[in-house]
Write a protein that holds these residues in place. Structure first.
Motif, PDB file in Angstrom:
ATOM      1  N   HIS A  64       8.722  -5.217   2.193  1.00 48.21           N
ATOM      2  CA  HIS A  64       8.562  -5.392   3.643  1.00 48.21           C
ATOM      3  C   HIS A  64       9.590  -4.502   4.329  1.00 48.21           C
ATOM      4  N   SER A 121      11.395   7.304   4.283  1.00 54.00           N
ATOM      5  CA  SER A 121      10.142   7.209   5.031  1.00 54.00           C
ATOM      6  C   SER A 121       9.686   8.619   5.320  1.00 54.00           C
ATOM      7  N   LEU A 181       6.661   5.089   6.618  1.00 49.29           N
ATOM      8  CA  LEU A 181       6.902   3.646   6.765  1.00 49.29           C
ATOM      9  C   LEU A 181       7.013   3.250   8.228  1.00 49.29           C
ATOM     10  N   GLN A 182       6.485   2.062   8.532  1.00 51.75           N
ATOM     11  CA  GLN A 182       6.555   1.518   9.887  1.00 51.75           C
ATOM     12  C   GLN A 182       7.224   0.152   9.834  1.00 51.75           C
ATOM     13  N   GLY A 233       5.878  -3.501   8.461  1.00 53.88           N
ATOM     14  CA  GLY A 233       4.764  -3.343   7.528  1.00 53.88           C
ATOM     15  C   GLY A 233       5.136  -3.736   6.108  1.00 53.88           C
ATOM     16  N   ASP A 234       4.115  -4.088   5.330  1.00 54.97           N
ATOM     17  CA  ASP A 234       4.269  -4.372   3.906  1.00 54.97           C
ATOM     18  C   ASP A 234       3.596  -3.239   3.139  1.00 54.97           C
ATOM     19  N   TYR A 235       4.234  -2.798   2.050  1.00 56.22           N
ATOM     20  CA  TYR A 235       3.763  -1.635   1.305  1.00 56.22           C
ATOM     21  C   TYR A 235       3.804  -1.893  -0.183  1.00 56.22           C
ATOM     22  N   SER A 245       1.873   5.715  -2.891  1.00 52.28           N
ATOM     23  CA  SER A 245       2.307   4.425  -2.343  1.00 52.28           C
ATOM     24  C   SER A 245       1.526   4.218  -1.052  1.00 52.28           C
ATOM     25  N   LYS A 275       0.339   1.434   2.469  1.00 48.86           N
ATOM     26  CA  LYS A 275       0.526   0.253   3.317  1.00 48.86           C
ATOM     27  C   LYS A 275      -0.537  -0.780   2.970  1.00 48.86           C
TER      28      LYS A 275
END
Length: 179
Positions: free
Chosen positions: A62, A117, A127-128, A131-133, A153, A155
């Motif tokens: 996360h 990111s 990456l934001q 968010g979960d990735y 990878s 989101k």
């Protein structure tokens, strides 16, 4: 207009159609620029299953906060865009994110970490915050401890991502069962 002049008009019309098709192709190429930028002749990008097999870490994280570039990193990035050093390998500075581990699928990723990111150099993931990735990664090679996600990878949060996650979980479970 006489019939003799008509062939000239037809040729002009065909040239205009050809130019319009070329313009449309160029616009489509620009629209797909990010995807095309990472294509290399003859290279086949690994599947998510191949990435899960070859990566030392596979985990769900996360993003708590995306950290902006420091003033010195921003200045370097700005100057590097103007004059990229020829023949000298270097990396553009990238934003980093503070993350928390939600679940480890493979390996011992840390409970909290700093993750790059970036999609620079056809690698990583943008990456934001919040968010979960799902992340494929290897332990950091540098002393700063920053984790660099491997291209592939992604989101979580849509049906496609959930299906890919399920395939990866199933694959890793089966791999763990092998003697």
């Amino acid at each position: 207009m006489s019939d003799a002049a008509a062939p000239g008009w037809n040729r002009m019309g065909e040239r205009m159609k050809q130019r319009a098709r070329l313009l449309l192709a160029a616009l489509l190429a620009l629209a797909c620029g990010d995807a095309m930028a990472c294509r290399m002749a003859g290279y086949v990008w690994p599947t998510s299953i191949q990435l899960a097999t070859s990566s030392e870490w596979v985990f769900i994280m996360h993003v708590n906060d995306v950290l902006p570039l420091s003033p010195s990193e921003a200045a370097f990035a700005s100057s590097a865009f103007e004059s990229v050093p020829a023949g000298i390998p270097f990396r553009f500075p990238t934003e980093k994110a503070q993350v928390s581990l939600l679940r480890s699928l493979k390996g011992d990723a840390p409970a909290t970490a700093v993750v790059e990111s970036s999609v620079e150099g056809c690698s990583g993931v943008s990456l934001q915050s919040g968010g979960d990735y799902l992340v494929f990664a290897n332990p950091p090679e540098t002393g700063d401890g920053v984790i660099a996600p491997i291209k592939g990878s992604f989101k979580l949060g849509n049906a496609y991502a959930q299906t890919e996650l399920q395939k990866i979980e199933n694959h890793l479970t089966l791999q763990a069962m092998k003697p």
